[in-house]
Motif scaffolding. Structure first.
Motif, PDB file in Angstrom:
ATOM      1  N   ASP A 244      -2.281   6.931  -7.712  1.00  0.00           N
ATOM      2  CA  ASP A 244      -1.407   7.793  -6.932  1.00  0.00           C
ATOM      3  C   ASP A 244      -1.870   7.918  -5.481  1.00  0.00           C
ATOM      4  O   ASP A 244      -1.082   8.300  -4.608  1.00  0.00           O
ATOM      5  N   LEU A 245      -3.130   7.586  -5.210  1.00  0.00           N
ATOM      6  CA  LEU A 245      -3.650   7.674  -3.847  1.00  0.00           C
ATOM      7  C   LEU A 245      -3.548   6.352  -3.096  1.00  0.00           C
ATOM      8  O   LEU A 245      -3.890   6.289  -1.914  1.00  0.00           O
ATOM      9  N   ARG A 246      -3.096   5.314  -3.779  1.00  0.00           N
ATOM     10  CA  ARG A 246      -3.007   3.988  -3.149  1.00  0.00           C
ATOM     11  C   ARG A 246      -1.555   3.535  -3.038  1.00  0.00           C
ATOM     12  O   ARG A 246      -1.171   2.474  -3.540  1.00  0.00           O
ATOM     13  N   LYS A 247      -0.768   4.343  -2.376  1.00  0.00           N
ATOM     14  CA  LYS A 247       0.658   4.037  -2.235  1.00  0.00           C
ATOM     15  C   LYS A 247       0.976   3.277  -0.956  1.00  0.00           C
ATOM     16  O   LYS A 247       2.087   2.768  -0.800  1.00  0.00           O
ATOM     17  N   ASP A 248       0.026   3.205  -0.007  1.00  0.00           N
ATOM     18  CA  ASP A 248       0.270   2.487   1.246  1.00  0.00           C
ATOM     19  C   ASP A 248       0.272   0.989   0.981  1.00  0.00           C
ATOM     20  O   ASP A 248      -0.727   0.426   0.516  1.00  0.00           O
ATOM     21  N   ARG A 249       1.359   0.341   1.277  1.00  0.00           N
ATOM     22  CA  ARG A 249       1.490  -1.095   1.003  1.00  0.00           C
ATOM     23  C   ARG A 249       0.707  -1.898   2.040  1.00  0.00           C
ATOM     24  O   ARG A 249       0.587  -1.536   3.201  1.00  0.00           O
ATOM     25  N   GLY A 250       0.154  -3.028   1.563  1.00  0.00           N
ATOM     26  CA  GLY A 250      -0.533  -3.942   2.459  1.00  0.00           C
ATOM     27  C   GLY A 250      -1.928  -3.517   2.856  1.00  0.00           C
ATOM     28  O   GLY A 250      -2.554  -4.160   3.708  1.00  0.00           O
ATOM     29  N   ARG A 251      -2.452  -2.449   2.230  1.00  0.00           N
ATOM     30  CA  ARG A 251      -3.775  -1.957   2.587  1.00  0.00           C
ATOM     31  C   ARG A 251      -4.873  -2.686   1.821  1.00  0.00           C
ATOM     32  O   ARG A 251      -4.666  -3.187   0.716  1.00  0.00           O
ATOM     33  N   HIS A 252      -6.049  -2.745   2.411  1.00  0.00           N
ATOM     34  CA  HIS A 252      -7.245  -3.201   1.719  1.00  0.00           C
ATOM     35  C   HIS A 252      -8.119  -1.983   1.469  1.00  0.00           C
ATOM     36  O   HIS A 252      -8.275  -1.127   2.343  1.00  0.00           O
ATOM     37  N   TRP A 253      -8.712  -1.894   0.267  1.00  0.00           N
ATOM     38  CA  TRP A 253      -9.474  -0.722  -0.128  1.00  0.00           C
ATOM     39  C   TRP A 253     -10.932  -1.090  -0.358  1.00  0.00           C
ATOM     40  O   TRP A 253     -11.262  -2.223  -0.700  1.00  0.00           O
ATOM     41  N   LEU A 254     -11.811  -0.112  -0.201  1.00  0.00           N
ATOM     42  CA  LEU A 254     -13.244  -0.349  -0.325  1.00  0.00           C
ATOM     43  C   LEU A 254     -13.610  -0.890  -1.700  1.00  0.00           C
ATOM     44  O   LEU A 254     -14.374  -1.853  -1.815  1.00  0.00           O
ATOM     45  N   VAL A 255     -13.089  -0.285  -2.758  1.00  0.00           N
ATOM     46  CA  VAL A 255     -13.357  -0.734  -4.126  1.00  0.00           C
ATOM     47  C   VAL A 255     -12.066  -1.277  -4.716  1.00  0.00           C
ATOM     48  O   VAL A 255     -11.098  -0.542  -4.881  1.00  0.00           O
ATOM     49  N   PRO A 256     -12.006  -2.576  -5.022  1.00  0.00           N
ATOM     50  CA  PRO A 256     -10.783  -3.165  -5.596  1.00  0.00           C
ATOM     51  C   PRO A 256     -10.509  -2.633  -7.004  1.00  0.00           C
ATOM     52  O   PRO A 256     -11.366  -2.022  -7.646  1.00  0.00           O
ATOM     53  N   TYR A 257      -9.307  -2.894  -7.458  1.00  0.00           N
ATOM     54  CA  TYR A 257      -8.877  -2.485  -8.797  1.00  0.00           C
ATOM     55  C   TYR A 257      -9.302  -3.512  -9.846  1.00  0.00           C
ATOM     56  O   TYR A 257      -9.662  -3.161 -10.969  1.00  0.00           O
ATOM     57  N   VAL A 258      -9.232  -4.801  -9.482  1.00  0.00           N
ATOM     58  CA  VAL A 258      -9.567  -5.878 -10.416  1.00  0.00           C
ATOM     59  C   VAL A 258     -10.414  -6.921  -9.704  1.00  0.00           C
ATOM     60  O   VAL A 258     -10.134  -7.293  -8.561  1.00  0.00           O
ATOM     61  N   GLU A 259     -11.445  -7.390 -10.396  1.00  0.00           N
ATOM     62  CA  GLU A 259     -12.175  -8.574  -9.958  1.00  0.00           C
ATOM     63  C   GLU A 259     -11.672  -9.757 -10.775  1.00  0.00           C
ATOM     64  O   GLU A 259     -11.657  -9.697 -12.013  1.00  0.00           O
ATOM     65  N   VAL A 260     -11.247 -10.812 -10.104  1.00  0.00           N
ATOM     66  CA  VAL A 260     -10.795 -12.027 -10.768  1.00  0.00           C
ATOM     67  C   VAL A 260     -11.902 -13.076 -10.636  1.00  0.00           C
ATOM     68  O   VAL A 260     -12.265 -13.459  -9.522  1.00  0.00           O
TER      69      VAL A 260
END
Length: 519
Positions: free
Chosen positions: A285-301
């Protein structure tokens, strides 16, 4: 009771700590030492009352020390007359400031096997330390949380608090008729003491929480860059490490002063949001801004990089171009062999590997590793799959939704001749390591016991793309995924696949997923 984790304990499923049976208060002999860390800035009277209550504890004096950390108070704090026997006052390093910095300062000086964080405006019941510490004598991977109520600062002396706490209940010291209950305790009650909670770290707030010292250090302590919400961010990393959260309502306390949300709720929420948005990926709910890069990703591939270069590049592009934007790719290959020494550029025996590295060297979303790490923490999920099967646009979202549906710790997808793809839940991997699993087979067995392993088929997560409309009146449609393996959360209607599902929208599913992540 022993000081180590019991080896014969049955596995704790998710956060259901029911198999643990703590001793009754006053009916056991503690062995583990406790360091109570109190970060403080100003508020000398409140600190005096806090220390007075700690001087009346049932936990043995010779097993308890108290470290008060003065975070730049003016005038400087002092130790009052009534304090526990092993109490000392230290100041923070002037290179930093804030609650987290103060807690880390105290923890670095702590001699106790258990770290107990306590706010400087808390009066605790006489069994408080004992109630929380008894759990740590059962297992080494627990985090215990005390209870609290909020009251206005009373006109009491330290002697009155000390005598009242030593004599009996907190009700004999405070008038709790109008005390404000903690909102977290409503969640604790609703989830059967957090046993049924999907995200128990949410209620692990700072005023009173304890854990083994090695757990505190393993996750890196509290993040001093987080000036508000540092307790929630710390608890999230503890969860990713695999701990079990246990609230003990017998560890009662009174918090002197109303919570910040009551004084200025809007500002209190606003100031926390950016810190958690960057560091707690589960807060979708806090990551609604599109196109942003975040300090901690959601998934590591995680992808092997020793295959055909073009195939690897396509797999990386698919991972980074999917419906989830906060993804990082780790390419695994013997990168350490690529030295900077003079070499024949065109006849380099590692030409292909070096060329691949140059392709992604300046993309911050791509990392290079010689081998896969034990855990991707604090990233909450890790995907591993062959480069021969690039991820579909919403494959990761589908896989995460399936795991969230049954809270499994691992999802294994059969890709036929291309092998398998795996999505792992970081907290499940962390729990396996805490339980002593080392090799791949042992980790998988542990995850199966504590979180469960789900298996799926390729069409569920790589659905066939709908073909473009044909000129004729009869148009073929892509087949729906097998219903027998489809997560319950994504079933709608009686076997009917709606257009937004076939195209990967999954609107209803994602809405339910976001709701579950907030609970």
């Amino acid at each position: 009771m022993t000081g180590g984790a019991a080896a014969d304990l049955p596995p704790i499923r998710h956060n259901d700590y029911s198999p643990l049976d703590p001793p009754a208060l006053g009916a056991w002999d503690p062995e583990l030492s406790v360091s109570v860390i109190i970060p403080a800035r100003g508020g000398q009277h409140r600190l005096d009352l806090t220390l007075a209550s700690l001087a009346a504890q049932t936990y043995p004096d010779h097993l308890m020390e108290v470290i008060v950390v003065d975070d730049g108070s003016e005038p400087a704090l002092r130790l009052p007359e009534i304090v526990p026997r092993g109490t000392r006052l230290v100041t923070t390093d002037p290179s930093g400031w804030g609650i987290a910095h103060a807690v880390n300062t105290g923890a670095a000086l702590a001699d106790g096997r258990i770290i107990q964080r306590l706010d400087a405006d808390m009066v605790v019941c006489r069994e408080h330390i004992e109630a929380l510490a008894r759990w740590h004598h059962l297992a080494g991977y627990l985090v215990t949380i005390g209870a609290k109520k909020f009251v206005e600062e009373p006109s009491l002396t330290a002697a009155q608090v000390h005598d009242g706490v030593r004599a009996g209940r907190l009700e004999s010291v405070f008038d709790l008729t109008d005390a404000l209950p903690s909102s977290t305790e409503q969640t604790i009650s609703r989830t059967n003491g957090l046993r049924a909670s999907r995200n128990p770290y949410h209620v692990c707030t700072g005023p009173t929480v304890s854990m083994r010292r090695e757990i505190f250090r393993a996750v890196g302590g509290v993040d001093a860059e987080v000036l508000r919400g540092e307790d929630t961010e710390f608890a999230y990393r503890l969860a990713a490490h695999g701990v079990v959260f246990i609230p003990d309502m017998k560890a009662q306390a009174v918090h002197m002063g109303l919570p910040a949300q009551r004084r200025n709720r809007q500002r209190a929420v606003q100031v926390v949001a950016p810190y958690l948005a960057h560091r707690v990926p589960l807060r979708r709910d806090l990551r609604k801004d599109r196109g942003r890069h975040w300090l901690v990703p959601y998934v590591e591939v995680v992808l092997g990089a020793e295959g055909p270069g073009e195939q690897v590049r396509e797999a990386v592009s698919a991972a980074l171009g999917g419906s989830l934007g906060d993804v990082v790719v780790t390419l695994v290959a013997p990168w350490s062999k690529l030295s900077a020494d003079r070499r024949p550029v065109l006849d380099d025996p590692l030409f292909d590997l070096r060329l691949l590295r140059e392709h992604f060297a300046h993309d911050e979303r791509v990392r290079f590793a010689d081998e896969v790490s034990e855990t991707p923490a604090p990233i909450p999920f890790r995907y591993t799959g062959p480069t021969s099967v690039p991820l579909g646009r919403d494959s990761l979202e589908r896989m995460i939704a399936a795991m969230q549906d049954d809270r499994s710790g691992m999802l294994v997808v059969d890709l036929g001749a291309d092998g398998e793809a795996t999505l792992e839940r970081t907290e499940a991997l962390g729990r396996a390591r805490l339980l002593g699993a080392e090799d791949v087979a042992a980790v998988a067995a542990s995850v199966r016991a504590t979180h469960g392993v789900r298996r799926g088929a390729r069409p569920e997560f790589w659905p066939a793309e709908t073909a473009p409309p044909a000129p004729s009146s009869s148009r073929s449609q892509a087949p729906a995924p097998e219903r027998k393996s489809t997560p319950q959360a994504v079933r709608q209607g009686a076997g009917q696949v709606r257009p937004h599902q076939a195209q990967g929208g999954w609107t209803t599913l994602l809405g339910r997923l976001r709701t579950s992540l907030r609970n």
